[in-house]
Design an enzyme around this catalytic site. Sequence first.
Site, PDB file in Angstrom:
ATOM      1  N   ALA A   1       0.857  -1.191   0.000  1.00  0.00           N
ATOM      2  CA  ALA A   1       0.000   0.000   0.000  1.00  0.00           C
ATOM      3  C   ALA A   1       0.888   1.232   0.000  1.00  0.00           C
ATOM      4  CB  ALA A   1      -0.905  -0.009   1.228  1.00  0.00           C
ATOM      5  N   MET A   2       0.283   2.391  -0.260  1.00  0.00           N
ATOM      6  CA  MET A   2       1.026   3.659  -0.279  1.00  0.00           C
ATOM      7  C   MET A   2       0.171   4.744   0.331  1.00  0.00           C
ATOM      8  SD  MET A   2       3.607   5.475  -0.957  1.00  0.00           S
ATOM      9  CE  MET A   2       3.646   7.230  -0.593  1.00  0.00           C
ATOM     10  N   GLU A   3       0.774   5.502   1.258  1.00  0.00           N
ATOM     11  CA  GLU A   3       0.041   6.423   2.129  1.00  0.00           C
ATOM     12  C   GLU A   3      -0.251   7.789   1.538  1.00  0.00           C
ATOM     13  OE1 GLU A   3       4.506   6.942   3.324  1.00  0.00           O
ATOM     14  OE2 GLU A   3       3.203   5.319   2.666  1.00  0.00           O
ATOM     15  N   ASN A   4      -0.347   7.915   0.205  1.00  0.00           N
ATOM     16  CA  ASN A   4      -0.645   9.220  -0.396  1.00  0.00           C
ATOM     17  C   ASN A   4      -1.701   9.941   0.439  1.00  0.00           C
ATOM     18  OD1 ASN A   4       0.723   8.169  -2.882  1.00  0.00           O
ATOM     19  ND2 ASN A   4      -1.125   6.930  -2.972  1.00  0.00           N
TER      20      ASN A   4
ATOM     21  N   GLU B   1      -0.975   2.524   7.064  1.00  0.00           N
ATOM     22  CA  GLU B   1      -1.030   3.642   6.104  1.00  0.00           C
ATOM     23  C   GLU B   1      -1.710   4.870   6.709  1.00  0.00           C
ATOM     24  OE1 GLU B   1       0.837   3.233   3.618  1.00  0.00           O
ATOM     25  OE2 GLU B   1       1.007   1.072   3.883  1.00  0.00           O
TER      26      GLU B   1
ATOM     27  N   GLU C   1       8.617   4.732   8.534  1.00  0.00           N
ATOM     28  CA  GLU C   1       8.218   3.333   8.438  1.00  0.00           C
ATOM     29  C   GLU C   1       8.310   2.583   9.761  1.00  0.00           C
ATOM     30  OE1 GLU C   1       6.510   2.565   6.150  1.00  0.00           O
ATOM     31  OE2 GLU C   1       7.062   3.921   4.525  1.00  0.00           O
TER      32      GLU C   1
END
Length: 867
Positions: free
Chosen positions: A272-275, A308, A330
């Site tokens: 996943a990516m926390e944009n 996230e 992280e």
Amino acid sequence: MEKKPFERLPKNVIPKHYDITLQPNLENFTCKGREKIDVQILESTSKLVLNAVELTIDDVTYEPDSGKPMSAVNVILSQDNEIASLEFDSQLSPGNGKLTIVFGAVLNDKMKGFYRNKYTASNGETRYGASTQFEATDARRAFPCWDEPAIKSTFDITLITPKELVALSNMDVISNTPSESDPNLKVVKFATTPLMSTYLVACVVGEYDYVEDRTVDGVDVRVYTPVGRKEQGLFSLNVATKVLPYYKDYFQVEYPLPKLDLIAISDFAGGAMENWGLVTYRETCLLIDPLNSAASKKQTVAMVVGHELAHQWFGNIVTMEWWTHLWLNEGFASWIEFLCVNYLFPEYDIWTQFVSDMLVQALELDGLRNSHPIEVPVSHPSEVDEIFDDISYRKGACVIRMLHDYIGDGDFRKGMNAYLTKHKYGNTFTEDLWDALERASGKPVSTVMSTWTKQMGYPVIKVNSRQDGESRILTLSQEKFFADGLTEGVDPSMWVVPIGITVSRNPSDIAKKVTLDSKSVDVTIDNVQSNEWVKINPGSIGYYRCQYPSEMLDAFLPAIKNKTLPPLDRLGLQDDLFALVQAGQVSTVEILKLLEAFVDEDNYTVWSSVCICLSKIGLLLSHSDYHDLFRSYGRDLLANISNRLGWDSKKDEGHLDALLRSLVLTRMGSYGDEPTIAEAKRRFDAYVNGTGVLPADLRRVVYHTVMTVGDDKMFDTFLKLYRESELHEEKDRLAHALGALRDETLLRRVLEFAMSDDVRSQDTVFVIISVSLNKFGRDLAWQFFKENWATLAKRYDGGYLIARLVKHLTENFASEEKAKEVESFFSEHVTSGTERTVLQSIENIRLNARWLARDSALIKTWLLNRK
């Protein structure tokens, strides 16, 4: 020509605001773009330098606030350095102005930058969407920008897309109008973002359904799913709407955006990516099918959502100054995801699982001579991807957990609030966090913690004990732990180690706390009888190994068997002893004897750790001629728990029983237990024939077990099930099980299947890995990788997936010959982003070779004589 050393961007220009319009074309996979950037020029220059890679730049003009616009006379793109130099024929004076750039990009298939993703529509047609993945250094693939985390700006995003598609970005939509030039297109404008780093900008275009809700404090939350599957978003929606208020309360800082979207992307390299405001996920990390998802998958989704969303504060509101401090993002998020899931789902007993999931794996990697410190200097973008590893995430989380315990929750929260408030919308170094926590707690946080973040590795605490009347005197000494057990001279490394001590009469209470800040210290514990055990590092809170003399270890055995020693202490003893075995300081026979004390164990996490240990010994002995003797030992060890659990869930069972059953039965199947294999085949046949239901929690067990005795017909059945399944989680279960086949011809077919159009690029590596973890497929998979190296290296282009593949393909060999072969191959085939991984693998191969040579004869004799 010698390569110039990497340099960060010049500081003579500051971008204040980007107004970006992107028009992705989902037929020819290109993107037209135009941006107006408000910049402040600090000193006179005729050249603007910013990041760009794989872009075409068609037109550049600069218009000062007071003056005439001027066009760039030359644009030099350096692919190696990923920069664009915009040259003007006269000096740009200090002051504010607008930089306008017209550019073009490619919607690539490499899962980075602005890239295309493939999906199948309800009518069976193949279609494409587009989404972004900018962390760490790939915003520059989508638009020219100052692509460094410390160069924050605000952003206005506009997307021009086909009118029937969903268009999303970080902020809420402020206008959605038909395109004046093409009635089939729409123009979607989004509100201005807060001040943020380029790597957090996000855009998604495609066909999606969604479910929505609102948090108690009024934030609109949506989970976007593939069309027709919106019920699969309900679980993560429920988690997200509870997590946001939890973090707001924990940090005492508001979530600053009006909305939060979570979206499942069909092609996605990571988890996943926390944009900010638009968090993107691999489908298996967001979607839960009420009928077909396993309990373990629900837990994974809860953890990933928790991770996230923690970044929305820790990473997005406050961001690390440079990638050297990535661990701040992280490590912290990897720790707090456990805190938040424990709050939401106490039945998961998640803090116990922390030790097997985080601590055990971090310690294993960090004992290598080719590990790295938590804070690792990085420069060129190709180096950044490699530090998204177990040190940044898992060791980072472990030292945060140790720190939280050291200063206490109250002071920790107070310090976190001060840190986030002081540096809101700014950038920080690790020292800024230590400073805030030190002020809040009054404890020497910086002195203690810098010993854990700035130097590589960790200590082994050696414990000696003597009785003095009614007191126990412990001598605690520290030295650096090396996975190879070799200490060449005196290693000067020293840590400031907070140590807790417990005694047998009250194993869950801390009898004494000390801080070891020298080579050794004597500690006296009063009121301890000579027949009582004393243990250090209760709860495995500390990031270190413990080494006890044999008489102290023997005293723990009854407490392991009758479970009066708490689960994390049972686990910690076993894992520390196993590390000493691998390092050659204790015979493997000793760990095999200790594991027999766990025959009546009933805790999932303890079994999880025992099975990690069994796996490693099994992989080692798969290079021997007595592997079947070890499999028999494994069956005997697991027989009691396997019989107790059985195949079917019982009324009073919970989440952890489902996880334990899957773990134990899968292991029994892999050890060739005939009743387990027969029952798995019976259940599989009934499921395939439509005469029986196969619960989601049993599918991994059944698929893996029947594949250990699979043939051509079974292989074809699996492929049919794979192609028919819509649920990504089910596809993963089926594809990973294929690696358990024992027939080399079929395993070759599995490898070919992994590279076929049936398998998404994001999943290929895991199918190849499943073959490499099987002794019948290990050499095959390595040979296949070498033959297909050019294709794989191009496909993954230095990303996290290729490093993961290289690690698992190589680290389980066990001969000097293989170490040299791996070394030679990668010296001739330079694979960007895997340099450190290759060194770690070669080190592991040599450790395995020494271990096998050292203990093989002893293990064989013991296994032969154990009954």
